[in-house]
Write a protein that holds these residues in place. Structure first.
Motif, PDB file in Angstrom:
ATOM      1  N   ARG A  97       0.865  -1.189   0.000  1.00 15.84           N
ATOM      2  CA  ARG A  97       0.000   0.000   0.000  1.00 15.84           C
ATOM      3  C   ARG A  97       0.893   1.227   0.000  1.00 15.84           C
ATOM      4  N   LEU A  98       0.745   2.059  -1.004  1.00 14.34           N
ATOM      5  CA  LEU A  98       1.652   3.178  -1.199  1.00 14.34           C
ATOM      6  C   LEU A  98       1.726   4.084   0.021  1.00 14.34           C
ATOM      7  N   GLU A  99       0.577   4.502   0.561  1.00  9.97           N
ATOM      8  CA  GLU A  99       0.600   5.437   1.679  1.00  9.97           C
ATOM      9  C   GLU A  99       1.294   4.833   2.898  1.00  9.97           C
ATOM     10  N   LEU A 100       1.073   3.541   3.135  1.00 15.43           N
ATOM     11  CA  LEU A 100       1.727   2.883   4.260  1.00 15.43           C
ATOM     12  C   LEU A 100       3.243   2.865   4.068  1.00 15.43           C
ATOM     13  N   LYS A 101       3.687   2.555   2.858  1.00 14.58           N
ATOM     14  CA  LYS A 101       5.129   2.532   2.608  1.00 14.58           C
ATOM     15  C   LYS A 101       5.721   3.939   2.734  1.00 14.58           C
ATOM     16  N   GLN A 102       4.999   4.939   2.282  1.00 21.21           N
ATOM     17  CA  GLN A 102       5.495   6.307   2.439  1.00 21.21           C
ATOM     18  C   GLN A 102       5.659   6.656   3.917  1.00 21.21           C
ATOM     19  N   GLU A 103       4.695   6.251   4.728  1.00 26.08           N
ATOM     20  CA  GLU A 103       4.779   6.512   6.172  1.00 26.08           C
ATOM     21  C   GLU A 103       5.926   5.730   6.804  1.00 26.08           C
ATOM     22  N   LEU A 104       6.082   4.472   6.399  1.00 26.71           N
ATOM     23  CA  LEU A 104       7.165   3.653   6.944  1.00 26.71           C
ATOM     24  C   LEU A 104       8.526   4.277   6.643  1.00 26.71           C
ATOM     25  N   PHE A 105       8.729   4.710   5.404  1.00 28.37           N
ATOM     26  CA  PHE A 105      10.032   5.262   5.050  1.00 28.37           C
ATOM     27  C   PHE A 105      10.260   6.640   5.670  1.00 28.37           C
ATOM     28  N   ALA A 106       9.197   7.380   5.928  1.00 27.76           N
ATOM     29  CA  ALA A 106       9.359   8.627   6.679  1.00 27.76           C
ATOM     30  C   ALA A 106       9.854   8.321   8.090  1.00 27.76           C
ATOM     31  N   ASP A 107       9.279   7.295   8.728  1.00 26.15           N
ATOM     32  CA  ASP A 107       9.717   6.886  10.065  1.00 26.15           C
ATOM     33  C   ASP A 107      11.139   6.329  10.035  1.00 26.15           C
ATOM     34  N   ILE A 108      11.419   5.508   9.048  1.00 22.75           N
ATOM     35  CA  ILE A 108      12.757   4.929   8.933  1.00 22.75           C
ATOM     36  C   ILE A 108      13.794   6.037   8.774  1.00 22.75           C
ATOM     37  N   THR A 109      13.487   7.016   7.933  1.00 19.25           N
ATOM     38  CA  THR A 109      14.424   8.114   7.696  1.00 19.25           C
ATOM     39  C   THR A 109      14.706   8.899   8.964  1.00 19.25           C
ATOM     40  N   ARG A 110      13.690   9.078   9.799  1.00 17.91           N
ATOM     41  CA  ARG A 110      13.872   9.828  11.041  1.00 17.91           C
ATOM     42  C   ARG A 110      14.825   9.128  12.009  1.00 17.91           C
ATOM     43  N   HIS A 111      14.852   7.803  11.978  1.00 22.86           N
ATOM     44  CA  HIS A 111      15.577   7.056  13.012  1.00 22.86           C
ATOM     45  C   HIS A 111      16.834   6.336  12.525  1.00 22.86           C
ATOM     46  N   ALA A 112      16.970   6.098  11.212  1.00 26.10           N
ATOM     47  CA  ALA A 112      18.129   5.358  10.698  1.00 26.10           C
ATOM     48  C   ALA A 112      19.320   6.292  10.502  1.00 26.10           C
ATOM     49  N   PRO A 113      20.538   5.757  10.526  1.00 20.74           N
ATOM     50  CA  PRO A 113      21.723   6.589  10.292  1.00 20.74           C
ATOM     51  C   PRO A 113      21.707   7.199   8.890  1.00 20.74           C
ATOM     52  N   GLY A 114      22.442   8.278   8.728  1.00 18.23           N
ATOM     53  CA  GLY A 114      22.464   8.970   7.440  1.00 18.23           C
ATOM     54  C   GLY A 114      23.179   8.228   6.339  1.00 18.23           C
ATOM     55  N   HIS A 115      23.880   7.130   6.675  1.00 18.48           N
ATOM     56  CA  HIS A 115      24.570   6.354   5.644  1.00 18.48           C
ATOM     57  C   HIS A 115      23.769   5.121   5.212  1.00 18.48           C
ATOM     58  N   ALA A 116      22.658   4.823   5.880  1.00 12.55           N
ATOM     59  CA  ALA A 116      21.954   3.561   5.648  1.00 12.55           C
ATOM     60  C   ALA A 116      21.300   3.512   4.267  1.00 12.55           C
ATOM     61  N   VAL A 117      21.454   2.381   3.601  1.00 11.32           N
ATOM     62  CA  VAL A 117      20.691   2.108   2.383  1.00 11.32           C
ATOM     63  C   VAL A 117      19.261   1.782   2.797  1.00 11.32           C
ATOM     64  N   LEU A 118      18.293   2.397   2.123  1.00 15.34           N
ATOM     65  CA  LEU A 118      16.878   2.207   2.449  1.00 15.34           C
ATOM     66  C   LEU A 118      16.235   1.430   1.304  1.00 15.34           C
ATOM     67  N   ALA A 119      15.982   0.152   1.533  1.00 18.48           N
ATOM     68  CA  ALA A 119      15.510  -0.744   0.473  1.00 18.48           C
ATOM     69  C   ALA A 119      14.104  -1.228   0.763  1.00 18.48           C
ATOM     70  N   SER A 120      13.276  -1.248  -0.271  1.00 17.20           N
ATOM     71  CA  SER A 120      11.931  -1.796  -0.157  1.00 17.20           C
ATOM     72  C   SER A 120      11.841  -3.097  -0.938  1.00 17.20           C
ATOM     73  N   SER A 121      11.149  -4.070  -0.366  1.00 17.15           N
ATOM     74  CA  SER A 121      10.897  -5.328  -1.067  1.00 17.15           C
ATOM     75  C   SER A 121       9.640  -5.262  -1.930  1.00 17.15           C
ATOM     76  N   SER A 122       9.118  -4.071  -2.141  1.00 19.34           N
ATOM     77  CA  SER A 122       7.882  -3.922  -2.913  1.00 19.34           C
ATOM     78  C   SER A 122       7.906  -4.755  -4.186  1.00 19.34           C
ATOM     79  N   SER A 123       6.783  -5.374  -4.486  1.00 26.54           N
ATOM     80  CA  SER A 123       6.698  -6.215  -5.683  1.00 26.54           C
ATOM     81  C   SER A 123       6.142  -5.468  -6.887  1.00 26.54           C
ATOM     82  N   GLY A 124       5.847  -4.163  -6.715  1.00 27.22           N
ATOM     83  CA  GLY A 124       5.303  -3.482  -7.886  1.00 27.22           C
ATOM     84  C   GLY A 124       5.222  -1.973  -7.804  1.00 27.22           C
ATOM     85  N   ILE A 125       5.362  -1.384  -6.607  1.00 30.14           N
ATOM     86  CA  ILE A 125       5.250   0.066  -6.458  1.00 30.14           C
ATOM     87  C   ILE A 125       6.602   0.699  -6.758  1.00 30.14           C
TER      88      ILE A 125
END
Length: 314
Positions: A97-125
């Motif tokens: 679900r696009l909106e859920l993934k957008q919210e998840l990555f906003a949260d991840i960005t707030r808490h993960a280090p600035g060097h972290a690779v941010l990868a989604s396993s999305s199958s189609g978005i």
């Protein structure tokens, strides 16, 4: 931005956060742990530890290790912030679900280090949609790394960069998944569904139609696929197979004699002449032309096909 080939601080990926513990997330966690990484697994479900313990024996067997060894490297973490706070790579496996993934990555960005690779396993978005609300710095580190389920068994990882994804991120991700024994393939354009699922969708739609129309049963269709196209495509893909089907004359010979089979139902060519020429050129460049190239590749195909036949025989 000018990206250099030399290593950057933080390029090494050792700690991995897995966000979402469905079948894909659990498979990723097992694969990461099997390769010696520290894994932090988080999911809203209250029975996460029990779910992990029940799930690990199956991937452990395919990874030639024990559930106990995997479990020692996987930490069950109560919340997302704790899971990602020191991660070198975050693998998100939430619902499609696009909106859920957008919210998840906003949260991840707030808490993960600035060097972290941010990868989604999305199958189609597509990643540009997921990263739409992220600042440029975070979007530069975000991409889709789509596995085929189960990720600890099937080698493919489709790497799909977004419009703001940096080349450094793509290179780091490709190197990491390759180190896990996976085969990362970078898509050159964003397209919903990516490549493998789009191909699978075409085959599945026709399979459902053939069974629904009474042409074959479901089991018979599976038998046909396993004893023909499935085994063939495990050894050579559609283009190499088509090229070999033309003998020493290759794909050009096949198209000259069977080209109409590529046309649509109303007789309209499925692909224009210029585009067809590009496909022919790429196929010949990849697999060679002439009798010697044909013999070498045909022999390799036959050895592979016989090995597949033996491996899948009951």
């Amino acid at each position: 931005m000018n990206h250099h080939s030399t290593a950057h601080p933080g390029d090494t990926i050792s700690t991995v956060a897995v966000v979402g513990a469905g079948t894909v997330g659990l498979g990723w966690a097992a694969l990461f742990a099997a390769h010696g990484h520290t894994v932090r697994l988080t999911d809203p479900r209250p029975d996460l530890a029990e779910t992990l313990d029940e799930a690990l024996p199956l991937p452990a067997a395919s990874l030639h290790t024990t559930a106990r060894d995997l479990r020692e490297r996987i930490q069950v973490v109560a919340n997302l912030a704790e899971a990602v706070h020191d991660a070198d790579l975050v693998q998100e496996n939430g619902p499609e679900r696009l909106e859920l993934k957008q919210e998840l990555f906003a949260d991840i960005t707030r808490h993960a280090p600035g060097h972290a690779v941010l990868a989604s396993s999305s199958s189609g978005i597509v990643p540009s949609a997921i990263a739409r609300r992220l600042p440029d710095e975070a979007a530069a580190r975000m991409l889709v790394a789509h596995p085929f389920n189960p990720p600890q068994v099937v080698p493919l990882v489709e790497l799909v960069p977004g419009t703001r994804t940096s080349e450094r991120t793509v290179a780091r991700a490709a190197g990491f998944y390759r180190s896990l024994g996976r085969v990362p393939v970078r898509l050159r354009k964003e397209i919903e569904g990516f490549v493998a699922n789009r191909l699978q969708g075409v085959v599945l739609r026709e399979a459902f139609r053939l069974v629904a129309d009474g042409v074959v049963t479901a089991e018979e269709l599976d038998t046909i696929m396993k004893t023909s196209l499935g085994g063939r495509w495990a050894v050579v893909g559609p283009f190499e197979s088509y090229h070999l089907g033309g003998g020493p004359g290759g794909i050009r010979h096949m198209i000259e004699h069977l080209g109409k089979g590529l046309d649509q139902a109303d007789g309209t060519p499925a692909i224009g002449e210029a585009a067809l020429a590009r496909v022919i050129e790429q196929t010949e460049a990849a697999y060679g032309t002439g009798p010697a190239a044909y013999r070498a590749r045909a022999e390799r195909r036959d050895r592979g096909q016989l090995a597949v036949n033996t491996a899948v025989a009951d």
